[in-house]
Design a protein around this motif. Structure first.
Motif, PDB file in Angstrom:
ATOM      1  N   LEU A 254       0.906  -1.406  -0.068  1.00  0.00           N
ATOM      2  CA  LEU A 254       0.163  -0.104  -0.101  1.00  0.00           C
ATOM      3  C   LEU A 254       0.991   1.331  -0.192  1.00  0.00           C
ATOM      4  CD1 LEU A 254      -3.075  -1.027   2.431  1.00  0.00           C
ATOM      5  CD2 LEU A 254      -3.267  -0.746  -0.077  1.00  0.00           C
ATOM      6  N   ALA A 255       2.124   1.285   0.612  1.00  0.00           N
ATOM      7  CA  ALA A 255       2.859   2.432   0.607  1.00  0.00           C
ATOM      8  C   ALA A 255       3.382   2.817  -0.759  1.00  0.00           C
ATOM      9  CB  ALA A 255       4.053   2.026   1.731  1.00  0.00           C
ATOM     10  N   ASP A 256       3.229   1.714  -1.817  1.00  0.00           N
ATOM     11  CA  ASP A 256       3.821   2.130  -2.932  1.00  0.00           C
ATOM     12  C   ASP A 256       2.870   2.988  -3.813  1.00  0.00           C
ATOM     13  OD1 ASP A 256       6.009   0.433  -2.875  1.00  0.00           O
ATOM     14  OD2 ASP A 256       5.075  -1.136  -3.626  1.00  0.00           O
ATOM     15  N   LEU A 257       1.752   2.978  -3.419  1.00  0.00           N
ATOM     16  CA  LEU A 257       0.632   3.785  -4.046  1.00  0.00           C
ATOM     17  C   LEU A 257       0.790   5.411  -3.315  1.00  0.00           C
ATOM     18  CD1 LEU A 257      -2.305   1.310  -3.705  1.00  0.00           C
ATOM     19  CD2 LEU A 257      -0.860   1.931  -5.602  1.00  0.00           C
ATOM     20  N   GLU A 258       0.451   6.214  -4.056  1.00  0.00           N
ATOM     21  CA  GLU A 258       0.602   7.509  -3.672  1.00  0.00           C
ATOM     22  C   GLU A 258      -0.312   7.629  -2.573  1.00  0.00           C
ATOM     23  OE1 GLU A 258      -0.116  12.096  -5.290  1.00  0.00           O
ATOM     24  OE2 GLU A 258       0.789  10.609  -6.802  1.00  0.00           O
ATOM     25  N   PHE A 259      -1.593   7.197  -2.867  1.00  0.00           N
ATOM     26  CA  PHE A 259      -2.537   7.337  -1.655  1.00  0.00           C
ATOM     27  C   PHE A 259      -3.334   5.986  -2.111  1.00  0.00           C
ATOM     28  CE2 PHE A 259      -5.190   8.573  -5.263  1.00  0.00           C
ATOM     29  CZ  PHE A 259      -4.640   9.502  -5.725  1.00  0.00           C
ATOM     30  N   ALA A 260      -3.947   5.570  -0.864  1.00  0.00           N
ATOM     31  CA  ALA A 260      -4.954   4.177  -0.759  1.00  0.00           C
ATOM     32  C   ALA A 260      -6.108   4.903  -0.314  1.00  0.00           C
ATOM     33  CB  ALA A 260      -4.275   3.328  -0.217  1.00  0.00           C
TER      34      ALA A 260
ATOM     35  N   HIS B 246      -5.704   4.141  -9.954  1.00  0.00           N
ATOM     36  CA  HIS B 246      -4.352   3.541  -9.890  1.00  0.00           C
ATOM     37  C   HIS B 246      -4.115   2.850 -11.026  1.00  0.00           C
ATOM     38  CE1 HIS B 246      -3.125   5.213  -6.225  1.00  0.00           C
ATOM     39  NE2 HIS B 246      -4.156   4.712  -5.379  1.00  0.00           N
ATOM     40  N   ALA B 247      -5.061   2.565 -11.853  1.00  0.00           N
ATOM     41  CA  ALA B 247      -5.243   1.622 -12.969  1.00  0.00           C
ATOM     42  C   ALA B 247      -4.364   1.826 -14.290  1.00  0.00           C
ATOM     43  CB  ALA B 247      -6.570   1.231 -13.476  1.00  0.00           C
ATOM     44  N   SER B 248      -4.207   3.299 -14.225  1.00  0.00           N
ATOM     45  CA  SER B 248      -3.604   3.803 -15.429  1.00  0.00           C
ATOM     46  C   SER B 248      -2.129   4.031 -15.160  1.00  0.00           C
ATOM     47  CB  SER B 248      -4.002   5.018 -16.017  1.00  0.00           C
ATOM     48  OG  SER B 248      -3.979   6.336 -15.141  1.00  0.00           O
ATOM     49  N   SER B 249      -1.785   4.328 -13.931  1.00  0.00           N
ATOM     50  CA  SER B 249      -0.121   4.489 -13.418  1.00  0.00           C
ATOM     51  C   SER B 249       0.512   3.231 -13.088  1.00  0.00           C
ATOM     52  CB  SER B 249      -0.065   5.663 -12.740  1.00  0.00           C
ATOM     53  OG  SER B 249      -0.961   5.205 -11.369  1.00  0.00           O
ATOM     54  N   TRP B 250      -0.532   2.071 -12.482  1.00  0.00           N
ATOM     55  CA  TRP B 250      -0.101   0.899 -12.171  1.00  0.00           C
ATOM     56  C   TRP B 250      -0.590  -0.209 -13.030  1.00  0.00           C
ATOM     57  CZ3 TRP B 250       3.881   0.381  -8.558  1.00  0.00           C
ATOM     58  CH2 TRP B 250       4.089   1.423  -7.716  1.00  0.00           C
TER      59      TRP B 250
ATOM     60  N   LEU C 184       0.273 -12.227 -10.320  1.00  0.00           N
ATOM     61  CA  LEU C 184      -0.691 -11.922  -9.122  1.00  0.00           C
ATOM     62  C   LEU C 184       0.079 -11.981  -7.908  1.00  0.00           C
ATOM     63  CD1 LEU C 184      -2.984 -15.160 -10.360  1.00  0.00           C
ATOM     64  CD2 LEU C 184      -3.302 -12.519 -10.782  1.00  0.00           C
ATOM     65  N   SER C 185       1.210 -12.388  -7.895  1.00  0.00           N
ATOM     66  CA  SER C 185       1.898 -12.145  -6.492  1.00  0.00           C
ATOM     67  C   SER C 185       1.965 -10.785  -5.862  1.00  0.00           C
ATOM     68  CB  SER C 185       3.349 -12.673  -6.652  1.00  0.00           C
ATOM     69  OG  SER C 185       4.261 -12.040  -7.365  1.00  0.00           O
ATOM     70  N   HIS C 186       2.157  -9.760  -7.118  1.00  0.00           N
ATOM     71  CA  HIS C 186       2.092  -8.187  -6.452  1.00  0.00           C
ATOM     72  C   HIS C 186       0.831  -7.765  -5.929  1.00  0.00           C
ATOM     73  CE1 HIS C 186       5.936  -8.132  -8.256  1.00  0.00           C
ATOM     74  NE2 HIS C 186       5.616  -8.547  -9.659  1.00  0.00           N
ATOM     75  N   THR C 187      -0.343  -8.221  -6.645  1.00  0.00           N
ATOM     76  CA  THR C 187      -1.570  -7.789  -6.333  1.00  0.00           C
ATOM     77  C   THR C 187      -2.079  -8.508  -5.168  1.00  0.00           C
ATOM     78  OG1 THR C 187      -2.622  -9.202  -8.096  1.00  0.00           O
ATOM     79  CG2 THR C 187      -2.348  -6.781  -8.700  1.00  0.00           C
ATOM     80  N   GLN C 188      -1.789 -10.055  -4.954  1.00  0.00           N
ATOM     81  CA  GLN C 188      -2.055 -10.679  -3.853  1.00  0.00           C
ATOM     82  C   GLN C 188      -1.422 -10.075  -2.708  1.00  0.00           C
ATOM     83  OE1 GLN C 188      -0.945 -14.752  -5.017  1.00  0.00           O
ATOM     84  NE2 GLN C 188      -2.994 -14.937  -6.158  1.00  0.00           N
ATOM     85  N   GLU C 189      -0.098  -9.586  -2.683  1.00  0.00           N
ATOM     86  CA  GLU C 189       0.439  -8.986  -1.546  1.00  0.00           C
ATOM     87  C   GLU C 189      -0.357  -7.738  -1.191  1.00  0.00           C
ATOM     88  OE1 GLU C 189       4.869  -7.575  -0.383  1.00  0.00           O
ATOM     89  OE2 GLU C 189       4.314  -7.324  -2.534  1.00  0.00           O
ATOM     90  N   LEU C 190      -0.599  -6.941  -2.156  1.00  0.00           N
ATOM     91  CA  LEU C 190      -1.355  -5.792  -1.812  1.00  0.00           C
ATOM     92  C   LEU C 190      -2.823  -6.153  -1.225  1.00  0.00           C
ATOM     93  CD1 LEU C 190      -1.423  -2.643  -2.380  1.00  0.00           C
ATOM     94  CD2 LEU C 190      -2.749  -2.947  -4.373  1.00  0.00           C
ATOM     95  N   ALA C 191      -3.309  -6.871  -1.662  1.00  0.00           N
ATOM     96  CA  ALA C 191      -4.651  -7.460  -0.846  1.00  0.00           C
ATOM     97  C   ALA C 191      -4.459  -8.142   0.430  1.00  0.00           C
ATOM     98  CB  ALA C 191      -5.327  -8.476  -1.915  1.00  0.00           C
ATOM     99  N   ALA C 192      -3.471  -8.837   0.363  1.00  0.00           N
ATOM    100  CA  ALA C 192      -3.127  -9.258   2.038  1.00  0.00           C
ATOM    101  C   ALA C 192      -2.804  -8.068   2.977  1.00  0.00           C
ATOM    102  CB  ALA C 192      -2.101 -10.228   1.915  1.00  0.00           C
ATOM    103  N   GLU C 193      -2.039  -6.994   2.655  1.00  0.00           N
ATOM    104  CA  GLU C 193      -2.079  -5.886   3.258  1.00  0.00           C
ATOM    105  C   GLU C 193      -3.521  -5.035   3.709  1.00  0.00           C
ATOM    106  OE1 GLU C 193       0.643  -1.988   3.804  1.00  0.00           O
ATOM    107  OE2 GLU C 193       1.006  -3.290   1.928  1.00  0.00           O
ATOM    108  N   ALA C 194      -4.191  -5.253   2.563  1.00  0.00           N
ATOM    109  CA  ALA C 194      -5.385  -4.289   2.793  1.00  0.00           C
ATOM    110  C   ALA C 194      -6.461  -5.342   3.810  1.00  0.00           C
ATOM    111  CB  ALA C 194      -6.229  -4.382   1.419  1.00  0.00           C
ATOM    112  N   HIS C 195      -6.150  -6.352   3.541  1.00  0.00           N
ATOM    113  CA  HIS C 195      -7.125  -7.419   4.618  1.00  0.00           C
ATOM    114  C   HIS C 195      -6.697  -7.270   5.887  1.00  0.00           C
ATOM    115  CE1 HIS C 195      -8.113 -11.089   6.736  1.00  0.00           C
ATOM    116  NE2 HIS C 195      -9.151 -10.881   6.172  1.00  0.00           N
TER     117      HIS C 195
END
Length: 193
Positions: free
Chosen positions: A3-9, A107-111, A119-130
């Protein structure tokens, strides 16, 4: 990806009642998980973009056609099997409580990784969101322009009520459900036995 990779969440409040759709198997297979009438694949498979280890995750779309594009008529699909479609159901659910979701749509256009098969990247993001208490993720459909999809995590799934379910093919005749026929036409994915 973190989540920290995103400018805002930002969060997104999905109000209740909201109507969502999904394509799912008509019958459970070994290891399937059931949450009411929602039938999910085994959570250890980690085959979905926002799957979290050992957490049931249900994938939904804002429109029936989007659910078909996301599940059967994906851009990498080479064909849609009538036999596979006959084993699937279009499920309509309604939220019974508001859900606070992580909003990834902006974030779809910039990421582009958010819509990739890495999938490992988005799954890591989902785990943190959870872990941070989000009930799921709202994201742009990678299959149908300008449509939204939802990955809803474990406990929030229990707060969804099934409204109706319809088979994607008519038993006996094999006639295709109208949303499946429209998605096959729109995607130009050939229909095979």
């Amino acid at each position: 990806m973190k989540l920290a990779d995103l400018e805002f969440a930002p969060s997104f409040d999905l109000p209740a009642p909201s109507v969502l759709y999904r394509i799912q198997r008509a019958r459970a297979r070994r290891g399937s998980q059931r949450v009411g009438r929602i039938l999910l694949p085994p959570s250890h498979l980690l085959s979905g973009r926002f799957d979290v280890a050992d957490v049931p995750v249900g994938y939904f779309a804002e429109a029936p056609e989007t659910a078909v594009y996301e599940s059967l008529c994906r851009r990498e699909a080479t064909a849609v099997s009538v036999q596979a479609a006959a084993m699937r159901t279009l499920l309509c659910v309604q939220t019974t409580q508001p859900l606070v979701l992580l909003d990834l749509r902006m974030h779809a256009s910039s990421w582009p990784v958010l819509q990739s098969l890495r999938l490992s990247h988005t799954q890591e993001l989902a785990a943190e969101a959870h872990a941070q208490g989000f009930a799921g993720v709202v994201y742009c459909s990678a299959q149908q322009h300008n449509m939204d999809c939802y990955a809803i995590f474990d406990d929030a799934l229990a707060g969804m009520r099934a409204v109706w379910a319809e088979r994607l093919t008519e038993p006996g005749t094999g006639n295709l459900h109208a949303v499946l026929a429209a998605a096959i036409k729109g995607s130009q994915v050939p229909l095979v036995p």
